[in-house]
Design a protein around this motif. Structure first.
Motif, mmCIF file in Angstrom:
data_model
loop_
_atom_site.group_PDB
_atom_site.id
_atom_site.type_symbol
_atom_site.label_atom_id
_atom_site.label_comp_id
_atom_site.label_asym_id
_atom_site.label_seq_id
_atom_site.Cartn_x
_atom_site.Cartn_y
_atom_site.Cartn_z
ATOM 1 N N MET B 88 25.429 52.142 58.495
ATOM 2 C CA MET B 88 25.580 52.026 57.043
ATOM 3 C C MET B 88 25.404 50.578 56.620
ATOM 4 N N LEU B 89 24.971 50.398 55.396
ATOM 5 C CA LEU B 89 24.801 49.074 54.825
ATOM 6 C C LEU B 89 25.688 49.015 53.577
ATOM 7 N N HIS B 90 26.569 47.994 53.508
ATOM 8 C CA HIS B 90 27.527 47.982 52.404
ATOM 9 C C HIS B 90 27.678 46.624 51.746
ATOM 10 N N ASP B 91 27.774 46.649 50.431
ATOM 11 C CA ASP B 91 28.215 45.483 49.683
ATOM 12 C C ASP B 91 29.738 45.423 49.808
ATOM 13 N N PRO B 92 30.375 44.323 49.340
ATOM 14 C CA PRO B 92 31.793 44.120 49.634
ATOM 15 C C PRO B 92 32.711 45.281 49.223
ATOM 16 N N GLY B 93 32.517 45.829 48.033
ATOM 17 C CA GLY B 93 33.388 46.904 47.566
ATOM 18 C C GLY B 93 33.384 48.106 48.501
ATOM 19 N N PRO B 94 32.218 48.745 48.681
ATOM 20 C CA PRO B 94 32.143 49.899 49.578
ATOM 21 C C PRO B 94 32.535 49.559 51.014
ATOM 22 N N ALA B 95 32.277 48.326 51.469
ATOM 23 C CA ALA B 95 32.653 47.953 52.837
ATOM 24 C C ALA B 95 34.164 48.093 53.006
ATOM 25 N N LEU B 96 34.917 47.620 52.026
ATOM 26 C CA LEU B 96 36.377 47.741 52.095
ATOM 27 C C LEU B 96 36.793 49.205 52.149
ATOM 28 N N THR B 97 36.133 50.024 51.319
ATOM 29 C CA THR B 97 36.442 51.455 51.312
ATOM 30 C C THR B 97 36.150 52.083 52.675
ATOM 31 N N MET B 183 33.682 37.525 30.509
ATOM 32 C CA MET B 183 33.184 36.700 29.413
ATOM 33 C C MET B 183 33.856 37.047 28.099
ATOM 34 N N LYS B 184 34.312 38.309 27.997
ATOM 35 C CA LYS B 184 34.908 38.763 26.735
ATOM 36 C C LYS B 184 36.428 38.825 26.841
ATOM 37 N N GLY B 185 36.979 38.087 27.780
ATOM 38 C CA GLY B 185 38.430 38.000 27.859
ATOM 39 C C GLY B 185 39.094 38.972 28.813
ATOM 40 N N GLY B 186 38.317 39.756 29.536
ATOM 41 C CA GLY B 186 38.889 40.691 30.503
ATOM 42 C C GLY B 186 38.919 40.087 31.894
ATOM 43 N N SER B 187 39.041 40.944 32.905
ATOM 44 C CA SER B 187 39.109 40.454 34.284
ATOM 45 C C SER B 187 38.735 41.581 35.240
ATOM 46 N N GLU B 188 38.897 41.316 36.549
ATOM 47 C CA GLU B 188 38.616 42.345 37.548
ATOM 48 C C GLU B 188 39.498 43.580 37.355
ATOM 49 N N SER B 189 40.656 43.394 36.703
ATOM 50 C CA SER B 189 41.526 44.556 36.518
ATOM 51 C C SER B 189 41.536 45.043 35.061
ATOM 52 N N ILE B 331 38.693 45.011 42.238
ATOM 53 C CA ILE B 331 37.741 45.898 41.560
ATOM 54 C C ILE B 331 37.854 47.318 42.107
ATOM 55 N N ASN B 332 37.966 47.425 43.447
ATOM 56 C CA ASN B 332 38.011 48.736 44.098
ATOM 57 C C ASN B 332 39.151 49.617 43.607
ATOM 58 N N ARG B 335 37.648 51.297 40.511
ATOM 59 C CA ARG B 335 36.214 51.496 40.357
ATOM 60 C C ARG B 335 35.816 52.957 40.149
ATOM 61 N N ALA B 336 36.436 53.868 40.926
ATOM 62 C CA ALA B 336 36.054 55.287 40.816
ATOM 63 C C ALA B 336 36.185 55.768 39.369
ATOM 64 N N GLY B 337 37.291 55.403 38.738
ATOM 65 C CA GLY B 337 37.500 55.801 37.347
ATOM 66 C C GLY B 337 36.474 55.182 36.419
ATOM 67 N N TRP B 338 36.134 53.928 36.687
ATOM 68 C CA TRP B 338 35.133 53.250 35.851
ATOM 69 C C TRP B 338 33.779 53.941 35.932
ATOM 70 N N ILE B 339 33.397 54.302 37.176
ATOM 71 C CA ILE B 339 32.091 54.953 37.373
ATOM 72 C C ILE B 339 32.009 56.202 36.508
ATOM 73 N N GLU B 340 33.074 57.008 36.581
ATOM 74 C CA GLU B 340 33.072 58.268 35.835
ATOM 75 C C GLU B 340 33.016 58.000 34.329
ATOM 76 N N ARG B 341 33.821 57.028 33.893
ATOM 77 C CA ARG B 341 33.860 56.732 32.460
ATOM 78 C C ARG B 341 32.500 56.213 31.972
ATOM 79 N N PHE B 342 31.881 55.343 32.785
ATOM 80 C CA PHE B 342 30.589 54.781 32.406
ATOM 81 C C PHE B 342 29.569 55.898 32.196
ATOM 82 N N ASN B 343 29.539 56.857 33.145
ATOM 83 C CA ASN B 343 28.573 57.947 33.051
ATOM 84 C C ASN B 343 28.793 58.794 31.802
#
Lengths: 284, 348, 271
Positions: B88-97, B183-189, B331-332, B335-343
């Protein structure tokens, strides 16, 4: 005289191998799908209807189903208009022309659906043939957005499924007695009136059959929907695939597949009832 | 009771299936499957890594099955005992998972020839990093005359119907959203501000790509003119003469490392290790660093020079200073919730 | 002319409308194929139309595309095995159903035809869950099984139609001449229904080769299927190589169709 079995009848035991195969590999998986869908969790430990409750109450999924069926209706109507005219022209063409026409109609049906969809990406793209032509004729100044739009998808799907519509219509139109149309026009009816009052009703069984095939094919056209619809549209097939494959939520995927299946069967029954009614209508 | 009845039914069905199709239950011996990423990564690995691996391993058969990291994880989770993927090849987020879900096994560091040559940040025993990625802005210089300078340029009215993005399934999509939130005042959480900004971006959207690879091809087809993008995604296209450029926005480009892992219970474990070994080797990494691939190396024996030094950074120290690294652990968490909401949010 | 001139205007407008729409349909049916063929000969890197120049480079690129070769070979293998299985099971079942007066025959007929109407995607998912619950890994065998379920209706439709047209007197006379059933089947029935079976087998082969909804769930990297690989390539990189591959597939389909038309009159049997 020995007991008589007609030599032309082979007996139902010849269906046993296929029946066994279908029970094991068609019926059993579908029943399992139902069983899986009746679980509240992905680990399949708790029985319940929560997947169905989620589908019908959450407010996200139900519009997807409605939208998918509506897409089917739009595609079917467009195919019907185009397909009916083509079938009408076909039966009025010389046999030699018919041979060529039938090849043109059947060929796409045998060509891979990915290839046909791909062609529409080329046609609808910003640098595609349609935009090039429109810009050359100076109808538009900047390329129009056609790919990844609803209308682009409807046109492409209607075209991809057109042969399914045309073939039953040709059969239906060929059965009409030409004298009926003549009789109607002799009686003083205008050509349009004859068309709508005589020709169209007589071919209703063909219309229903064609619509049924087109509708069923277009709402399940996974590849065309995803490649031409793009990332901002979601229809049931892709929704099922995402839930099953990317999210591995099998109970929910199973539940929405079954809801989709029942919805499709519902539509099919409506078509079938219409078909039966129209047959009665066509023969009287 | 219910469970045993289910077991009986299962064995009965299996028996029936085996009667009809003997041999159906045997997992066939299979070739090595490497799940790389779509687009330029697949191209680069097909052209450089695969030949090097095959040469070093007796022409062993290998298949590339390009897909996003989140999909790789889903596929392996679904069949842990008989995984359909070996590497498997993973960026940092999925690697942690992947590590926390016990999907990968430790890389045999002691037997490795090249592991010790990697930069310290790349020496991860659960799967070494084989390259870095940088995310900035991609644009078509023929249609966008003035190079963009900020992420916020995407919202400019002149780009109505010309912007491309990807959904949050990819690191590119998620990383972009997190940066936007910051940039708009938010953060990783707290990503709320980013979701609000995306609603305002809708009129400008020409396409929402299924993955970063598709984003690059949308430039090639002239379907979009500007988008957030991976530096590497466009390099091959650019070398082919497709008008496409990459710039680091003034807020800073996003960087992250990409790690490679042996999947637990892989039937091809030795070959999987050999593939990773090849991916760490200075030969492969130096070839990938050159045009048209321009991949940031992790092996200290490979000096960052030429085109890549000009475009990105001259060494890893400069990279760390110049680019933004995000907190993927945080972020992790959501993230799952964000993915669903984005879609849901992005639908028209 | 019988039709008075009062109607000629109405008649004319109807004709113009219908012939116009028919012409549009024909253009729409032909355009995609032609466009793909033209673009596949482009010398550029994009699907721009008209192409900036013409070359065979994408067809040459096809020669080295080992991922596509692998998927194509798998698809051919699965389609061939599916066709074989569908013909054996389908023809046998058709013999049982055709000309039967029993109600059960009609029930079975609908049962065997139902994969045609059911959303195949639901069946694909069901199969995946079924095999994985039984601990059976996906393989060429499971793909063949899944494809056979959805391809059976095509074989049965043409075979039953062919059997229905079989003159009963022929079989009766064969029997009265002392031929046993098996002999009659081989020497009388089979040769007469062969074109029908052949047409069904051909459609089954093409539809298995082109299957997406079942392959989507039952394939993996080691049993890659061509339509899925093409879809993923189109989604991941919109490669012009796919246009060249499409060109090859269009030519192959055209040749196969002409051959099958000569052998079995395929176009009449598809209605």
């Amino acid at each position: 005289m020995r007991t008589f079995t007609p030599v032309t009848v082979y007996g139902l035991r010849f269906t046993t191998p296929l029946a066994a195969f279908f029970v094991l590999f068609f019926l059993a998986p579908l029943l399992l799908l139902l069983f899986i869908s009746l679980h509240n969790d992905t680990a399949l430990t708790e029985f319940g209807f929560s997947q169905y409750t989620k589908f019908f109450t959450e407010g996200f999924a139900l519009p997807i189903l409605a939208d998918t069926l509506w897409l089917g209706v739009q595609v079917t109507l467009l195919s019907l208009v185009l397909g009916y005219a083509l079938a009408w022209a076909f039966v009025r063409s010389r046999p030699s022309v018919q041979t060529v026409l039938i090849m043109i109609i059947v060929m796409p049906l045998l060509t891979s659906v990915v290839v046909r969809t791909f062609a529409w990406i080329v046609i609808l793209g910003r640098q595609g043939i349609l935009n090039t032509v429109l810009m050359n004729w100076e109808w538009i100044e900047t390329p129009a957005r056609l790919l990844y739009t609803r209308s682009g998808l409807v046109v492409a799907l209607a075209n991809v499924q057109l042969p399914l519509m045309v073939l039953p219509l040709i059969t239906a139109l060929q059965r009409i007695e030409p004298n009926l149309e003549d009789a109607s026009s002799i009686l003083g009816a205008s050509a349009w009136r004859t068309f709508f009052k005589v020709t169209l009703p007589l071919t209703l069984p063909g219309v229903v059959a064609g619509c049924l095939l087109t509708f069923a094919a277009s709402i399940t056209a996974f590849i065309s929907q995803s490649l031409i619809g793009g990332g901002q549209m979601l229809f049931m097939p892709m929704y099922i695939y995402q839930q099953a494959s990317t999210l591995q939520n099998w109970p929910y995927a199973a539940a929405i597949s079954l809801v989709f299946l029942v919805a499709v069967m519902g539509c099919v029954s409506v078509f079938n009832i219409l078909g039966r009614l129209s047959k009665g209508y066509a023969t009287t | 009771m219910d469970l045993s009845r289910r077991r009986v039914l299962q064995s009965a069905l299996t028996l029936a299936a085996v009667q009809l199709f003997p041999g159906i239950t045997h997992a066939q011996a299979r070739r090595l499957v490497f799940a790389t990423f779509t687009g330029s990564w697949e191209e680069a690995h097909k052209a450089v890594l695969v030949p090097a691996f095959r040469k070093a391993n007796n022409n062993a058969d290998i298949t590339l099955d390009p897909m996003l990291s989140v999909d790789q994880i889903a596929k392996v989770t679904a069949a842990r005992n008989n995984p359909p993927i070996d590497v498997m090849l993973h960026d940092p987020g999925p690697a942690l998972t992947a590590i926390s879900q016990d999907l990968v096994e430790p890389f045999p560091v002691a037997q490795s020839k090249y592991y010790k040559d990697l930069i310290p940040e790349a020496q991860e025993s659960m799967g070494p990093a084989i390259f870095f990625q940088v995310v900035g802005l991609t644009y078509n210089p023929e249609t966008v005359k003035k190079a963009p300078t900020s992420w916020l340029d995407l919202w400019k009215p002149e780009f109505k119907g010309r912007v491309g993005i990807t959904n949050m399934n990819s690191t590119l999509g998620t990383g972009f959203m997190v940066e936007l939130a910051k940039m708009k005042g938010g953060s990783e959480s707290n990503i709320e501000p980013a979701f609000k900004a995306i609603q305002e971006l809708k009129p400008n959207l020409a396409a929402v790509a299924a993955n970063p690879g598709q984003l690059a091809s949308l430039f090639q087809q002239g379907q979009i003119d500007i988008s957030p993008g991976n530096f590497n995604a466009i390099q091959i296209l650019k070398a082919q003469g497709v008008p496409v450029e990459w710039v680091a926005p003034k807020e800073g480009a996003i960087a992250f490392k990409t790690t490679i892992h042996v999947v637990k219970n892989s039937p091809n474990r030795d070959l999987a290790v050999a593939l990773i070994e090849a991916a760490m080797s200075p030969e492969v990494q130096s070839k990938l660093m050159q045009a048209p691939y321009l991949v940031v190396p992790t092996n200290t024996k490979v000096k960052m020079e030429g085109e890549i030094a000009k475009a990105l950074a001259k060494d890893h120290a400069e990279m760390k200073k110049k680019f933004l690294f995000q907190d993927w652990k945080k972020i992790n968490e959501q993230r799952a919730g964000w993915i669903e909401r984005f879609n849901k949010d992005i639908k028209v | 002319m019988i039709i008075g001139h009062r109607h000629s205007l109405s008649d004319l407008s109807l004709r113009i409308t219908l012939w116009g729409l028919a012409a549009l349909s024909i253009i729409l049916l032909l355009a995609p194929t032609l466009v793909v063929l033209i673009v596949s000969f482009t010398s550029g890197f994009s699907l721009k139309f008209p192409p900036p120049g013409y070359s065979l480079r994408w067809y040459e690129a096809l020669i080295d595309a080992w991922q596509l070769h692998f998927a194509a070979w798998n698809s051919i293998k699965v389609a061939a095995l599916t066709t074989l299985l569908s013909v054996v099971l389908g023809v046998s079942a058709s013999l049982g159903i055709a000309r039967s007066e029993k109600a059960m025959a009609r029930v079975l007929d609908s049962f065997f035809m139902s994969p045609l109407i059911l959303p195949a995607l639901a069946f694909g998912l069901a199969s995946l869950i079924f095999f994985s619950e039984l601990g059976i890994p996906v393989s060429v065998t499971t793909l063949v099984i899944g494809h056979t379920v959805v391809c059976i209706p095509y074989v049965m439709r043409t075979t039953i139609a062919a059997l229905a047209q079989l003159p009963a007197t022929l079989l009766e006379s064969s029997a009265s001449l002392g031929a046993d059933r098996w002999y009659s089947f081989r020497r009388v029935t089979l040769p007469l229904i062969a074109p029908g079976v052949g047409a069904g087998a051909f459609i089954a082969f093409m539809s298995s080769f082109d299957n997406v909804p079942v392959s989507l769930f039952l394939r993996d990297a080691r049993t890659d299927m061509l339509p899925i690989r093409m879809w993923q390539d189109l989604e991941g990189k919109l490669d012009v190589t796919i246009a060249a591959l499409s060109g090859v597939m269009i030519f192959a389909t055209l040749i196969l169709m002409v051959v099958m038309e000569k052998l079995t009159g395929i176009t009449k049997r598809m209605r």
